[in-house]
Scaffold this motif. Structure first.
Motif, PDB file in Angstrom:
ATOM      1  N   GLU A  81      -5.460  -3.484  -1.219  1.00 13.51           N
ATOM      2  CA  GLU A  81      -4.697  -2.601  -0.325  1.00 13.51           C
ATOM      3  C   GLU A  81      -4.088  -3.391   0.830  1.00 13.51           C
ATOM      4  O   GLU A  81      -2.945  -3.183   1.214  1.00 13.51           O
ATOM      5  CB  GLU A  81      -5.584  -1.488   0.219  1.00 13.51           C
ATOM      6  CG  GLU A  81      -5.880  -0.407  -0.780  1.00 13.51           C
ATOM      7  CD  GLU A  81      -6.708   0.725  -0.196  1.00 13.51           C
ATOM      8  OE1 GLU A  81      -7.574   0.465   0.668  1.00 13.51           O
ATOM      9  OE2 GLU A  81      -6.482   1.869  -0.619  1.00 13.51           O
ATOM     10  N   TYR A  83      -3.357  -6.682   0.931  1.00 13.43           N
ATOM     11  CA  TYR A  83      -2.291  -7.570   0.469  1.00 13.43           C
ATOM     12  C   TYR A  83      -1.050  -6.787   0.067  1.00 13.43           C
ATOM     13  O   TYR A  83       0.073  -7.241   0.273  1.00 13.43           O
ATOM     14  CB  TYR A  83      -2.775  -8.459  -0.666  1.00 13.43           C
ATOM     15  CG  TYR A  83      -3.880  -9.407  -0.246  1.00 13.43           C
ATOM     16  CD1 TYR A  83      -3.879 -10.009   1.013  1.00 13.43           C
ATOM     17  CD2 TYR A  83      -4.941  -9.691  -1.092  1.00 13.43           C
ATOM     18  CE1 TYR A  83      -4.893 -10.865   1.405  1.00 13.43           C
ATOM     19  CE2 TYR A  83      -5.959 -10.556  -0.700  1.00 13.43           C
ATOM     20  CZ  TYR A  83      -5.933 -11.136   0.546  1.00 13.43           C
ATOM     21  OH  TYR A  83      -6.930 -11.977   0.930  1.00 13.43           O
ATOM     22  N   THR A  84      -1.242  -5.597  -0.477  1.00 12.09           N
ATOM     23  CA  THR A  84      -0.105  -4.744  -0.814  1.00 12.09           C
ATOM     24  C   THR A  84       0.644  -4.335   0.449  1.00 12.09           C
ATOM     25  O   THR A  84       1.876  -4.400   0.508  1.00 12.09           O
ATOM     26  CB  THR A  84      -0.576  -3.497  -1.594  1.00 12.09           C
ATOM     27  OG1 THR A  84      -1.183  -3.931  -2.814  1.00 12.09           O
ATOM     28  CG2 THR A  84       0.576  -2.561  -1.891  1.00 12.09           C
ATOM     29  N   SER A  87       2.529  -7.301   1.812  1.00 15.70           N
ATOM     30  CA  SER A  87       3.698  -7.589   0.977  1.00 15.70           C
ATOM     31  C   SER A  87       4.816  -6.597   1.251  1.00 15.70           C
ATOM     32  O   SER A  87       5.988  -6.976   1.374  1.00 15.70           O
ATOM     33  CB  SER A  87       3.321  -7.540  -0.507  1.00 15.70           C
ATOM     34  OG  SER A  87       2.404  -8.543  -0.817  1.00 15.70           O
ATOM     35  N   GLN A  88       4.476  -5.323   1.347  1.00 13.10           N
ATOM     36  CA  GLN A  88       5.471  -4.297   1.628  1.00 13.10           C
ATOM     37  C   GLN A  88       6.121  -4.508   2.984  1.00 13.10           C
ATOM     38  O   GLN A  88       7.332  -4.355   3.132  1.00 13.10           O
ATOM     39  CB  GLN A  88       4.853  -2.904   1.541  1.00 13.10           C
ATOM     40  CG  GLN A  88       4.531  -2.501   0.132  1.00 13.10           C
ATOM     41  CD  GLN A  88       3.791  -1.176   0.054  1.00 13.10           C
ATOM     42  OE1 GLN A  88       3.191  -0.710   1.018  1.00 13.10           O
ATOM     43  NE2 GLN A  88       3.816  -0.576  -1.118  1.00 13.10           N
TER      44      GLN A  88
END
Length: 104
Positions: A81, A83-84, A87-88
């Motif tokens: 979660e 890292y997502t 990234s976003q």
């Protein structure tokens, strides 16, 4: 589908943390746990990571680790979660001025 591949009723909660830290000291402790887990995963992979190693590297008791993360999947889920979201945010920042295909 056989019983090994059938969806389990509590599958939605698998991998989620037990509780969120509310105090600064607890948030820092959770950060140490996640940093330790991330380092262990980078070194040897997620299958080789053990909860006891995470606790030891983070400098916390195994009970403290389990207070926030019920199992290894919960730690991996929290890292995924994180890292997502990072990234976003990175993609959003890179594309913030793009208004059309030509600007892309």
């Amino acid at each position: 589908m056989d019983e090994r591949t059938a969806a389990k009723p509590d599958q939605a909660v698998v991998g989620s943390p037990r509780r969120s830290p509310s105090q600064q000291r607890s948030r820092e402790r959770v950060e140490r746990m996640l940093a330790a887990a991330s380092a262990l995963i980078a070194e040897r992979g997620s299958d080789a990571m053990r909860m006891g190693e995470v606790a030891e590297r983070a400098g916390v008791s195994i009970g403290s680790l389990y207070q926030f993360f019920p199992d290894k999947r919960a730690i991996i889920w929290a890292l995924a979660e994180r890292y997502t979201a990072e990234s976003q945010a990175c993609i959003s920042a890179a594309l913030k001025d793009v208004r059309d295909v030509e600007g892309f």
